[in-house]
Design an enzyme around this catalytic site. Sequence first.
Site, PDB file in Angstrom:
ATOM      1  N   HIS A   1       0.816  -1.222   0.000  1.00 26.58           N
ATOM      2  CA  HIS A   1       0.000   0.000   0.000  1.00 26.58           C
ATOM      3  C   HIS A   1       0.849   1.271   0.000  1.00 26.58           C
ATOM      4  O   HIS A   1       0.549   2.220  -0.716  1.00 26.58           O
ATOM      5  CB  HIS A   1      -0.968  -0.016   1.192  1.00 26.58           C
ATOM      6  CG  HIS A   1      -2.022  -1.076   1.074  1.00 26.58           C
ATOM      7  ND1 HIS A   1      -2.251  -2.033   2.033  1.00 26.58           N
ATOM      8  CD2 HIS A   1      -2.889  -1.354   0.068  1.00 26.58           C
ATOM      9  CE1 HIS A   1      -3.234  -2.837   1.641  1.00 26.58           C
ATOM     10  NE2 HIS A   1      -3.631  -2.457   0.451  1.00 26.58           N
TER      11      HIS A   1
ATOM     12  N   ASP B   1      -5.734  -0.940  -7.578  1.00 27.80           N
ATOM     13  CA  ASP B   1      -5.427  -1.889  -6.508  1.00 27.80           C
ATOM     14  C   ASP B   1      -6.269  -3.129  -6.756  1.00 27.80           C
ATOM     15  O   ASP B   1      -7.284  -3.354  -6.107  1.00 27.80           O
ATOM     16  CB  ASP B   1      -5.771  -1.238  -5.162  1.00 27.80           C
ATOM     17  CG  ASP B   1      -5.455  -2.150  -3.991  1.00 27.80           C
ATOM     18  OD1 ASP B   1      -4.777  -3.176  -4.182  1.00 27.80           O
ATOM     19  OD2 ASP B   1      -5.903  -1.831  -2.873  1.00 27.80           O
TER      20      ASP B   1
ATOM     21  N   PRO C   1     -13.129 -11.343 -11.486  1.00 28.00           N
ATOM     22  CA  PRO C   1     -13.653  -9.985 -11.682  1.00 28.00           C
ATOM     23  C   PRO C   1     -12.561  -8.963 -12.028  1.00 28.00           C
ATOM     24  O   PRO C   1     -12.857  -7.926 -12.605  1.00 28.00           O
ATOM     25  CB  PRO C   1     -14.325  -9.649 -10.347  1.00 28.00           C
ATOM     26  CG  PRO C   1     -14.041 -10.772  -9.416  1.00 28.00           C
ATOM     27  CD  PRO C   1     -13.460 -11.903 -10.172  1.00 28.00           C
TER      28      PRO C   1
HETATM   29  N1  AG3 Z   1      -4.190  -6.953  -4.489  1.00 26.13           N
HETATM   30  C1  AG3 Z   1      -3.030  -7.532  -5.136  1.00 26.13           C
HETATM   31  C2  AG3 Z   1      -2.957  -9.008  -5.052  1.00 26.13           C
HETATM   32  C3  AG3 Z   1      -1.952  -9.561  -5.977  1.00 26.13           C
HETATM   33  C4  AG3 Z   1      -1.530 -10.923  -5.601  1.00 26.13           C
HETATM   34  N2  AG3 Z   1      -0.685 -11.384  -6.591  1.00 26.13           N
HETATM   35  C5  AG3 Z   1       0.329 -12.226  -6.419  1.00 26.13           C
HETATM   36  N3  AG3 Z   1       0.495 -12.835  -5.279  1.00 26.13           N
HETATM   37  N4  AG3 Z   1       1.120 -12.416  -7.384  1.00 26.13           N
HETATM   38  C6  AG3 Z   1      -3.995  -6.546  -3.175  1.00 26.13           C
HETATM   39  C7  AG3 Z   1      -5.166  -5.896  -2.545  1.00 26.13           C
HETATM   40  C8  AG3 Z   1      -4.743  -5.191  -1.300  1.00 26.13           C
HETATM   41  N5  AG3 Z   1      -5.446  -3.985  -1.087  1.00 26.13           N
END
Ligand code: AG3
Length: 287
Positions: free
Chosen positions: A67, A161, A168
């Site tokens: 973050h 993010d 989705p």
């Molecule tokens: N979203 C990113 C997750 C990516 C996972 N990818 C990976 N392990 N290669 C995070 C959301 C947090 N707000």
Amino acid sequence: MPTPDRDGWTVETLHDDYAQALREDRILYDNKTDHQRLRVFENARFGRVLTLDGVVQTTEGDEFMYHEMLAHVPILAHGAAQRVLVIGGGDGGMAREVLRHQSVDHCTMVEIDAGVVDFSKEFLPALSDGVFDDPRLNLVIADGAAFMAEDHEKFDVIIVDSTDPIGPGEVLFTDTFYGHARRLLTADGILVTQNGVPFMQPDELRGTMRAFRALFPDHGCYLTHVPSYAGGPMALGWGAMSGKARAVDPVTLQGRYAAAGITTRYYTPEVHKAAFALPAYIAALLT
Ligand code: AG3
């Protein structure tokens, strides 16, 4: 795809030839929303762990490495960002970091899954840390891709993010989506995106970089390192409407960081500059 088959452990289902396993010391939640399967469990090393459809999204222990780098790098590189858009980020961690900047007077956050927001407030309160009560936050429950296709007042910084491009999240990795993001940026605006772990997911970065090349005068990626996103450094996409933000000198950056008055655990102005230095195997995915 592997299925979680080790009793008392979560085996991640992201890659078909490699998996990390996390011990479940206590399961706090396991349910399906309209969009995806949501789980939270406690792990001794990482604290509370959130998984969506079997993929680790964030953990209390290392979320700051993700973050902070997605929020502070573009905001401090820009230097005068007032309006920020977050696509995804239902756990609230990104909006929290964005709104730590008093200079940001508006943050719109567009999350597709109301279930993630409600549930994160309850089971991962440290992530949002009260940000959902901040009057500068405009929370929109909608499909991020549809939101982007509409007209909105422009943004200085747009942060994607997202999950990985499965389920989705897939529409958030298309040329159409990036094209709309560009249209919604101000003159010196910056788009940043989560682009996976290049050693494990080279195509995720390759695809985004191919799109960025055609859209942004200044394009590329920078790196962070998040232990629960296993397999090496994670790439964060960078698409800017001018070269000014990337070129910001370290002294200016230091001044902006000090003026912002925020404390960080991963981000420093030095790490910010260094994050743009790419190992050759990652640089090769950009061309
Ligand atoms: N979203 C990113 C997750 C990516 C996972 N990818 C990976 N392990 N290669 C995070 C959301 C947090 N707000």
